[in-house]
Scaffold this active site. Structure first.
Site, PDB file in Angstrom:
ATOM      1  N   ASP A 137      -1.755  -2.221   9.859  1.00 33.06           N
ATOM      2  CA  ASP A 137      -1.999  -2.178   8.419  1.00 33.06           C
ATOM      3  C   ASP A 137      -2.590  -3.486   7.870  1.00 33.06           C
ATOM      4  OD1 ASP A 137      -0.983   0.403   8.267  1.00 33.06           O
ATOM      5  OD2 ASP A 137       1.039  -0.268   7.722  1.00 33.06           O
ATOM      6  N   GLY A 179       4.426  -4.319   3.528  1.00 37.51           N
ATOM      7  CA  GLY A 179       4.742  -5.651   2.985  1.00 37.51           C
ATOM      8  C   GLY A 179       4.527  -6.755   4.014  1.00 37.51           C
ATOM      9  N   GLY A 180       5.004  -6.543   5.233  1.00 36.56           N
ATOM     10  CA  GLY A 180       4.819  -7.549   6.285  1.00 36.56           C
ATOM     11  C   GLY A 180       3.336  -7.725   6.609  1.00 36.56           C
ATOM     12  N   SER A 181       2.595  -6.618   6.572  1.00 40.62           N
ATOM     13  CA  SER A 181       1.156  -6.687   6.833  1.00 40.62           C
ATOM     14  C   SER A 181       0.445  -7.453   5.716  1.00 40.62           C
ATOM     15  CB  SER A 181       0.565  -5.283   6.919  1.00 40.62           C
ATOM     16  OG  SER A 181       1.218  -4.563   7.942  1.00 40.62           O
ATOM     17  N   LYS A 218       0.830  -1.220   0.000  1.00 42.80           N
ATOM     18  CA  LYS A 218       0.000   0.000   0.000  1.00 42.80           C
ATOM     19  C   LYS A 218       0.851   1.251   0.000  1.00 42.80           C
ATOM     20  CE  LYS A 218       1.007   1.059   4.437  1.00 42.80           C
ATOM     21  NZ  LYS A 218       1.744   2.239   4.863  1.00 42.80           N
TER      22      LYS A 218
END
Ligand code: C5P
Length: 305
Positions: free
Chosen positions: A141, A106-108, A14
């Site tokens: 997120d 990215g991790g979310s 995002k």
């Protein structure tokens, strides 16, 4: 249908089109009013039946991805097992494309894709609302990575409302090298505003919501904004020059993505994105560029067998 042996899910990275930061709650989380947009730069998680939980990573971006219990994918699996009495394991595999610790969620996205994939692999039949609530416990997120599209995020960023945004946006993303720690960027924000605290509960960027609704690209460009820019630049002064270079090379606007250090340049189209990249890249040898578009849907299953 019998339970699948293998499920593959994707979830989007995002960018925050606007990010307004307010006061801190007792858990140390800030009240936000943010507009998220999901980009076609996605993470993929494959989940296979297995006796134990394991995690492997194939990263197409630089930087280290932990494969121990600190990884959000394993935390997503553990939370599902603990809450829903699952005794099965899963062999989980991440294909990473979103910059690591870059402010692009990215991790979310990994956590969101893992929740969706394991919900199906383990036959849990959790609703979107239940997945949202579990996601919010994993990270602020994660609910947006499940939701996708363009959305207003209030509270800690987890109270989501879909935003009508008929216009497709094209971005030249610039990962300048290095990482920024999200908690440290928020702590720097608190220090910088100590003398003049912002409203405890920030209000949504109405002008931006109107511009998105009208699909007016120039007006959208004029409203891109991020309250974490000051703190991120205080920690990474080199980003200021890079933001100026992206704008100077013709971007409609350039912003810090989330808590950074990834920068997003809003452009007319891919041709302009490539031209800007060619102009800026020689002065930023550490930077990696990628062209992305949004909005795209949230986490979803793309294969199962
Ligand atoms: O939820 P997530 O793990 O992504 O957040 C990382 C850190 O960012 C939090 O521990 C907190 O320090 C900061 N944060 C915040 N306010 C938010 C979201 C994140 O202060 N709304």
């Amino acid at each position: 249908m019998s339970a699948p042996n293998r499920v593959v899910a994707t979830a989007p990275g995002k960018i925050n089109l606007s990010l307004r930061v307010g006061g801190v709650d007792e858990r140390g989380y800030h009240a936000l009013a943010t507009v998220f947009q999901a980009l076609d730069l996605t993470e993929t998680i494959e989940a296979r039946r297995a006796d134990h939980l394991t995690l492997t990573v194939d990263s197409q971006v630089r930087g280290h991805v932990p494969t121990d219990s600190s990884n959000l994918v394993l935390r997503a699996a553990e939370i599902l097992r603990a809450e829903h009495g699952v005794t099965d394991g899963a062999a989980l595999h991440i294909t990473k494309r979103v910059p690591i610790a870059g402010g692009m969620g990215g991790g979310s996205a990994d956590a969101a894709a893992a929740l969706i994939a394991l919900n199906t692999l383990w036959g849990l039949e959790l609703t979107a609302e239940e997945l949202h609530d579990l996601g919010a416990r994993l990270g602020a997120d994660v609910p947006f990575a499940l939701h996708g599209g363009t959305a207003l995020g209030l509270g800690n960023g987890t109270d989501l409302t879909a935003v009508q945004a008929p216009c497709e946006l094209t971005w030249l993303l610039c990962a300048p090298g290095g990482h920024l720690s999200t908690p440290e960027v928020f702590r720097t924000f608190d220090r910088l505003v100590a003398d003049a605290p912002p409203p405890v509960v920030p209000s949504p960027h109405q002008e931006q919501l109107d511009a998105l609704g009208a699909g007016d690209l120039a007006a959208i460009a004029g409203t891109l904004s991020n309250d974490l820019t000051g703190p991120a630049l205080a920690m990474r002064p080199d980003l200021e020059e890079l933001l100026a270079a992206l704008s100077g090379a013709g971007a409609l606007a350039a912003i810090l993505s989330g808590s950074g250090p990834t920068l997003g340049a809003l452009v007319e189209d891919e041709t302009q994105a490539r031209r800007i990249q060619e102009a800026v890249a020689p002065g930023a040898p550490e930077a990696e560029f990628v062209i992305a578009g949004g909005p795209v849907p949230g986490a979803r299953i793309i294969e199962q067998d």
